[in-house]
Design an enzyme around this catalytic site. Sequence first.
Site, PDB file in Angstrom:
ATOM      1  N   CYS A 247     -10.316  -3.712 -19.987  1.00  0.00           N
ATOM      2  CA  CYS A 247      -9.322  -4.076 -18.972  1.00  0.00           C
ATOM      3  C   CYS A 247      -9.930  -5.204 -18.152  1.00  0.00           C
ATOM      4  CB  CYS A 247      -8.993  -2.867 -18.099  1.00  0.00           C
ATOM      5  SG  CYS A 247      -8.064  -3.323 -16.618  1.00  0.00           S
TER       6      CYS A 247
ATOM      7  N   CYS B 295      -1.572  -0.058   3.039  1.00  0.00           N
ATOM      8  CA  CYS B 295      -1.517  -0.530   1.646  1.00  0.00           C
ATOM      9  C   CYS B 295      -0.074  -0.544   1.153  1.00  0.00           C
ATOM     10  CB  CYS B 295      -2.392   0.346   0.743  1.00  0.00           C
ATOM     11  SG  CYS B 295      -1.894   2.057   0.709  1.00  0.00           S
TER      12      CYS B 295
ATOM     13  N   GLN C  34     -12.107   1.786  -1.350  1.00  0.00           N
ATOM     14  CA  GLN C  34     -11.357   0.527  -1.513  1.00  0.00           C
ATOM     15  C   GLN C  34     -11.723  -0.112  -2.853  1.00  0.00           C
ATOM     16  OE1 GLN C  34      -9.064  -0.283   0.670  1.00  0.00           O
ATOM     17  NE2 GLN C  34      -9.617   0.798   2.546  1.00  0.00           N
TER      18      GLN C  34
ATOM     19  N   CYS D 116      -4.734 -11.329 -20.458  1.00  0.00           N
ATOM     20  CA  CYS D 116      -4.897  -9.958 -20.946  1.00  0.00           C
ATOM     21  C   CYS D 116      -3.968  -9.732 -22.129  1.00  0.00           C
ATOM     22  CB  CYS D 116      -4.559  -8.978 -19.826  1.00  0.00           C
ATOM     23  SG  CYS D 116      -4.392  -7.275 -20.394  1.00  0.00           S
TER      24      CYS D 116
ATOM     25  N   CYS E 253      -0.608  -4.625 -14.323  1.00  0.00           N
ATOM     26  CA  CYS E 253      -0.678  -5.918 -13.625  1.00  0.00           C
ATOM     27  C   CYS E 253       0.658  -6.653 -13.724  1.00  0.00           C
ATOM     28  CB  CYS E 253      -1.791  -6.772 -14.207  1.00  0.00           C
ATOM     29  SG  CYS E 253      -3.436  -6.128 -13.845  1.00  0.00           S
TER      30      CYS E 253
HETATM   31  C1  LIG Z   1      -6.226   5.020   2.620  1.00  0.00           C
HETATM   32  S1  LIG Z   1      -7.503   6.216   2.789  1.00  0.00           S
HETATM   33  C2  LIG Z   1      -8.492   5.414   3.989  1.00  0.00           C
HETATM   34  C3  LIG Z   1      -9.913   5.855   4.082  1.00  0.00           C
HETATM   35  C4  LIG Z   1     -10.873   4.888   4.796  1.00  0.00           C
HETATM   36  N1  LIG Z   1     -10.308   4.297   5.980  1.00  0.00           N
HETATM   37  C5  LIG Z   1     -11.374   3.808   3.852  1.00  0.00           C
HETATM   38  O1  LIG Z   1     -11.179   2.619   4.115  1.00  0.00           O
HETATM   39  O2  LIG Z   1     -12.022   4.171   2.842  1.00  0.00           O
HETATM   40  C6  LIG Z   1      -6.663   7.474   3.644  1.00  0.00           C
HETATM   41  C7  LIG Z   1      -7.491   8.680   4.030  1.00  0.00           C
HETATM   42  O3  LIG Z   1      -6.664   9.549   4.805  1.00  0.00           O
HETATM   43  C8  LIG Z   1      -6.922  10.890   4.459  1.00  0.00           C
HETATM   44  N2  LIG Z   1      -5.695  11.623   4.824  1.00  0.00           N
HETATM   45  C9  LIG Z   1      -4.504  11.624   4.179  1.00  0.00           C
HETATM   46  N3  LIG Z   1      -3.599  12.359   4.850  1.00  0.00           N
HETATM   47  C10 LIG Z   1      -4.231  12.836   5.949  1.00  0.00           C
HETATM   48  C11 LIG Z   1      -3.822  13.641   7.043  1.00  0.00           C
HETATM   49  N4  LIG Z   1      -2.574  14.106   7.118  1.00  0.00           N
HETATM   50  N5  LIG Z   1      -4.720  13.936   7.999  1.00  0.00           N
HETATM   51  C12 LIG Z   1      -6.004  13.451   7.918  1.00  0.00           C
HETATM   52  N6  LIG Z   1      -6.435  12.657   6.922  1.00  0.00           N
HETATM   53  C13 LIG Z   1      -5.564  12.357   5.950  1.00  0.00           C
HETATM   54  C14 LIG Z   1      -7.256  10.846   2.987  1.00  0.00           C
HETATM   55  O4  LIG Z   1      -8.040  11.975   2.622  1.00  0.00           O
HETATM   56  C15 LIG Z   1      -8.021   9.521   2.884  1.00  0.00           C
HETATM   57  O5  LIG Z   1      -9.399   9.741   3.070  1.00  0.00           O
END
Ligand SMILES: C[S@@+](CC[C@H](N)C(=O)[O-])C[C@H]1O[C@@H](n2cnc3c(N)ncnc32)[C@H](O)[C@@H]1O
Length: 441
Positions: free
Chosen positions: A175, A397, A280, A89, A98
């Site tokens: 990118c 993550c 994701q 890049c 990155c």
């Molecule tokens: C890392 S994402 C995971 C979503 C899903 N498991 C996926 O793989 O696409 C985290 C999710 O948690 C929700 N979230 C964050 N804080 C929260 C809370 N305090 N109560 C309920 N949901 C929450 C966000 O809106 C988001 O959709």
Amino acid sequence: LALLTNAPGAKRYTARVSGAKREFVDGRVRDVVASGDAVIETALGVVFARGGLPGEQVRVSLEPKSGRLRRGRISDVLTPSSARVVPPCRYVARCGGCALMHASEDEQQKLRAGFLRGALLKAGVPEQLSIGMTRGGASLGYRRRARLAFRRGPSALSLGFRRERSHDLVDLDVCVVLTDVLNRALTRLREGLAAHLQGEGELSLAHGRRGAAVVVVNASGTQPPQLYAACEQLVDGSTIEGVALFAGGASKPALFGDPSEWSEALDGSALEGTVGGFSQAYAEINRALIARVVELAQTRDARVLELYAGTGNFTVALAPGALSYTAVEQAPAAVSALRRNLAARKIAAKVVEGDVVHNLAGGPLDVVVLDPPRTGAASVLTALALRKPRRIVYVSCDPATLARDLRELLPRGYTLAHAEAFEMFPHTPDLESIVLLERSR
Ligand SMILES: C[S@@+](CC[C@H](N)C(=O)[O-])C[C@H]1O[C@@H](n2cnc3c(N)ncnc32)[C@H](O)[C@@H]1O
């Protein structure tokens, strides 16, 4: 460079760079940490800088000291590691995106596995625990979502990523980690918005229902009417299928085409997302992640609670066959999409809209699956453990918050039965991981 001291191992220099006096020091890279920074041992103590690899001898241009940490920029690699490669890049030296692109893919994988291992060790997990690693087929052109920044300059529109630890913008045409779909959209956005977009803001790109890109523009200040016409024209169905424009702090966007994100479920069917919500980043790795969650959670005939369910990325694969299934999600748009994703597949599951913290009470549980944001799930662990699930599958993550949460859960009668890293973000220090906790008492 004017030599200040030539003592062995303590070489320091000063030089004028663009008129300013800069200080340089030589040192050896001891390690690379989870932020992507190299930890460099120098005569002045430890200095943190991007772009080094373990064992390398480097020269560092020091930044003015602020706080306890000393930071710098690597100006020369004096003895390169055999794992160093030429990054694919042209923006990498300036762009903050990155941080590991100067390392071979094997070295990157080793470093990321080390970040997870280091975090798990801090959580008290035995050193001999083997950590699985799942890697995708491509390390370029994989990323299906991105958030860029823009700023209207006196003569042109800058559009790109932020510099490392800075608000400065690195203007870029392409990118290399983004999918072709998103790169084509980037070109079209540049052409279509250059004349009209004012002020500054953010631009999110993702994949839509028909495989073209969807765009969310968040622009500060009032925008000219021509911008709305330009957004309309951007939607051609083949490169961009939808644009949502939030201008001047509006809470509701102006919509052009269909800007909803879509992704792919494990069985290949299309999974509805939201406008500018979470999904994701890497499709192939996401499939591997879902498959492993299914395998570890064993939800058949079980009473299951899923926290942070999003739009149902895991739910649609986990809920069929469960004895009872409750999915909790806070974002209203994600909850609506989740309900539609379940209905489209005739899957019976209870969906609860709200903060997980207020939705933890209830009877015994067999399985909990949780996938919190980077901040982790500290606020839910005590109440969760009280419901004594046999298995907890935690998708994370951020190894640091995962480790913090494991320190809380492990003493409550759980053992760590499986840990695995997923290469969701090649060339960056980030990784996705899954741990399985089993109740031992
Ligand atoms: C890392 S994402 C995971 C979503 C899903 N498991 C996926 O793989 O696409 C985290 C999710 O948690 C929700 N979230 C964050 N804080 C929260 C809370 N305090 N109560 C309920 N949901 C929450 C966000 O809106 C988001 O959709």
